[in-house]
Design a protein around this motif. Structure first.
Motif, PDB file in Angstrom:
ATOM      1  N   ALA A 259       1.036  -1.204   0.281  1.00  0.00           N
ATOM      2  CA  ALA A 259       0.149   0.062  -0.192  1.00  0.00           C
ATOM      3  C   ALA A 259       1.031   1.534  -0.162  1.00  0.00           C
ATOM      4  N   ASP A 260       1.640   1.190   1.021  1.00  0.00           N
ATOM      5  CA  ASP A 260       2.833   1.786   0.395  1.00  0.00           C
ATOM      6  C   ASP A 260       3.611   2.431  -0.638  1.00  0.00           C
ATOM      7  N   ILE A 261       3.848   1.543  -1.345  1.00  0.00           N
ATOM      8  CA  ILE A 261       4.963   1.706  -2.573  1.00  0.00           C
ATOM      9  C   ILE A 261       3.873   2.099  -3.306  1.00  0.00           C
ATOM     10  N   ALA A 262       1.984   1.934  -3.975  1.00  0.00           N
ATOM     11  CA  ALA A 262       1.387   2.703  -4.166  1.00  0.00           C
ATOM     12  C   ALA A 262       0.971   3.851  -4.142  1.00  0.00           C
ATOM     13  N   ALA A 263       1.145   4.673  -2.566  1.00  0.00           N
ATOM     14  CA  ALA A 263       0.759   5.523  -2.223  1.00  0.00           C
ATOM     15  C   ALA A 263       1.084   6.355  -2.886  1.00  0.00           C
ATOM     16  N   ARG A 264       2.805   5.885  -2.780  1.00  0.00           N
ATOM     17  CA  ARG A 264       3.817   7.353  -3.437  1.00  0.00           C
ATOM     18  C   ARG A 264       3.942   6.622  -4.831  1.00  0.00           C
ATOM     19  N   THR A 265       3.678   5.885  -5.583  1.00  0.00           N
ATOM     20  CA  THR A 265       3.679   6.049  -7.000  1.00  0.00           C
ATOM     21  C   THR A 265       2.848   6.555  -7.750  1.00  0.00           C
ATOM     22  N   MET A 266       1.441   5.353  -7.438  1.00  0.00           N
ATOM     23  CA  MET A 266       0.263   6.330  -7.412  1.00  0.00           C
ATOM     24  C   MET A 266      -0.557   7.516  -8.608  1.00  0.00           C
ATOM     25  N   ALA A 267       0.037   8.734  -7.565  1.00  0.00           N
ATOM     26  CA  ALA A 267       0.161  10.094  -8.071  1.00  0.00           C
ATOM     27  C   ALA A 267       1.143  10.550  -8.049  1.00  0.00           C
ATOM     28  N   ALA A 268       1.997   9.977  -8.126  1.00  0.00           N
ATOM     29  CA  ALA A 268       3.665  11.099  -8.895  1.00  0.00           C
ATOM     30  C   ALA A 268       4.101  11.949  -9.278  1.00  0.00           C
ATOM     31  N   PRO A 269       4.274  12.794  -8.931  1.00  0.00           N
ATOM     32  CA  PRO A 269       5.100  13.021  -8.019  1.00  0.00           C
ATOM     33  C   PRO A 269       4.692  13.282  -6.325  1.00  0.00           C
ATOM     34  N   ASN A 270       3.249  14.059  -6.484  1.00  0.00           N
ATOM     35  CA  ASN A 270       3.042  13.654  -5.243  1.00  0.00           C
ATOM     36  C   ASN A 270       2.401  12.675  -4.389  1.00  0.00           C
ATOM     37  N   GLU A 271       2.747  12.379  -3.144  1.00  0.00           N
ATOM     38  CA  GLU A 271       2.322  11.561  -2.889  1.00  0.00           C
ATOM     39  C   GLU A 271       0.630  11.017  -1.884  1.00  0.00           C
ATOM     40  N   LEU A 272       0.102   9.817  -1.916  1.00  0.00           N
ATOM     41  CA  LEU A 272      -0.900   9.526  -1.283  1.00  0.00           C
ATOM     42  C   LEU A 272      -0.836   9.300   0.306  1.00  0.00           C
ATOM     43  N   ALA A 273      -1.589   9.976   1.566  1.00  0.00           N
ATOM     44  CA  ALA A 273      -1.491   8.953   2.607  1.00  0.00           C
ATOM     45  C   ALA A 273      -1.865   7.249   2.048  1.00  0.00           C
TER      46      ALA A 273
END
Length: 341
Positions: free
Chosen positions: A305-319
Motif C-alpha cells: 500500500a505504501d509503494i502504491a501511495a508513493r507511485t500512483m500520483a507521482a510526483p505527489n504522494e497519497l496517504a
C-alpha cells in the motif's frame, strides 16, 4: 466429513510453506520499496548502503535516513495491526473484528489528539506517546464491550460490531471538534490522522519497539490457549484453560499493538480485517501458525500500500491509510454480506 478432513489435512501439510513464502515476498517488497521514489536507486546501491556506509553519498543518505525508517515503520505497523486483527477475531469469535472497526484505532487517535492539544505535559517523554495511545485504545474498546454486553442477548457479533462503529464515529467527531478549535494541533496532526508514513525517524521506531515487544510476548503466551478456546468456553475451562484471564491478556496485547502502530503511523484501518481472515483460511485454527502469518501478511500489505501511495500520483504522494481504506472497505462489505446472509 471427508471433504472437511481433506481440507484440514491440506492446511496442516501446506501450512508450513506459507511462512517462508510470505517472508520471501516481504524481502522482494522491501527491495522495491527502497528502490522506488522521486530518486530511483538500484538494488546494488541498496546492498552497498547496508553493507558499508558512506557518509558522503547523497543516495545512501536518502536510503538510510528517509526510506529505511519508512520501510521499517511499514513492517512494524502492518505486522502489529495484522496480529491485532487475528487476536480479536479469535477472542471474540467474530470475523468482522478489526481494530479500526471496533474502535481501538479511534480511541488511540482521540487520546493522542487530546494530550497534544491540552497543555498537560504528558507528551514530554517520547515513550509516553505509544502508552497514551494504548490506554485510549483499550479504554474505548472496553466501553464497546460494556455496551455490547447490555441487554438480554448479551455480547453478540452484530452488537459488538455496530457498537464499535458507533463509538468510532463518536471518537472521530470529538477529534474533528478539537482540531477545528485548535489550529496548532491541526497543523501537527492532519497528515498523521490520514495514516501517513512519511517523515518517520529511527528514534521514533526505537520508542515503540519495547511496547510492541511486550505485546508480542503476551500474544505468544496465549496462542496455545486460543486453539483450545476455539472449542468453546465450557470445553476450554474443562481442559484447564483460564478463559477470562486469556481474554484479558489478549485484549491488553491488542491495545498495545494498536497503540504502538497508531502512535507511529496514524489510524490506518482494515489491515487486521483483511489479513486475519486470510491467515485463518491458509492454516486453519492453529494460532502458532496463523499469528506470525498474520504479521507477515500485514507487513506485506502495508508495504504494498505504501509503494502504491508513493507511485500512483507521482510526483505527489497519497496517504497510505487512504490506500488501505480503498482495499479494506470492499472486503468489509463482502464479509458482512457473507456473515449476515
Amino acid at each position: 466429513m471427508t471433504e472437511g478432513y481433506n481440507a484440514a489435512a491440506w492446511q496442516k501439510g501446506r501450512g508450513g510453506l506459507w511462512l517462508p513464502a510470505c517472508l520471501a515476498v516481504l524481502l522482494v517488497f522491501a527491495l522495491i520499496h527502497l528502490s522506488v521514489g522521486a530518486r530511483p536507486v538500484s538494488p546494488r546501491l541498496i546492498i552497498d548502503a547496508l553493507a558499508s556506509r558512506d557518509h558522503t553519498s547523497f543516495d545512501q543518505q536518502i536510503l538510510l535516513k528517509l526510506r529505511l525508517p519508512r520501510l521499517l515503520a511499514a513492517i512494524l505497523c502492518g505486522a502489529s495491526l495484522g496480529i491485532a486483527g487475528r487476536l480479536l477475531q479469535s477472542i471474540l469469535r467474530n470475523p468482522l473484528a478489526e481494530p479500526h472497526i471496533l474502535g481501538l484505532n479511534a480511541g488511540a487517535s482521540l487520546a493522542l489528539v487530546v494530550t497534544t492539544a491540552l497543555p498537560t505535559g504528558l507528551m514530554i517523554f517520547p515513550v509516553s506517546r505509544p502508552l497514551i495511545a494504548a490506554a485510549g485504545s483499550g479504554t474505548l474498546f472496553a466501553l464497546v464491550l460494556f455496551l455490547s454486553s447490555a441487554g438480554r442477548t448479551g455480547l453478540t457479533m452484530t452488537k459488538v460490531t455496530f457498537c464499535g462503529i458507533a463509538l468510532s464515529a463518536l471518537a472521530s467527531a470529538c477529534v474533528s471538534a478539537i482540531l477545528i478549535l485548535d489550529q496548532e494541533t491541526l497543523e501537527q496532526m492532519r497528515f498523521w490522522l490520514a495514516g501517513d508514513l512519511s517523515g518517520i525517524s529511527l528514534a521514533e521506531l526505537r520508542v515503540v519497539l519495547p511496547i510492541t515487544g511486550l505485546a508480542v510476548i503476551a500474544s505468544i503466551f496465549i496462542t496455545s490457549r486460543l486453539d483450545i478456546m476455539a472449542l468453546g468456553d465450557k470445553a476450554a475451562t474443562g481442559l484447564g484453560v483460564p478463559v477470562r484471564q486469556t481474554r484479558m491478556i489478549g485484549l491488553i496485547a491488542t491495545a498495545l499493538f494498536c497503540g504502538s502502530a497508531v502512535s507511529l503511523c496514524g489510524p490506518i484501518g482494515f489491515i487486521g480485517l483483511i489479513v486475519g481472515g486470510v491467515a485463518h483460511r491458509m492454516v486453519g485454527g492453529r494460532h502458532m501458525m496463523s499469528v506470525p502469518l498474520s504479521a507477515l501478511l500485514g507487513a506485506n500489505l502495508m508495504i504494498a500500500a505504501d509503494i502504491a501511495a508513493r507511485t500512483m500520483a507521482a510526483p505527489n504522494e497519497l496517504a497510505t491509510g487512504v490506500l488501505t481504506a480503498f482495499l479494506g472497505a470492499p472486503v468489509f462489505i463482502a464479509v458482512v454480506t457473507r456473515v449476515l446472509r
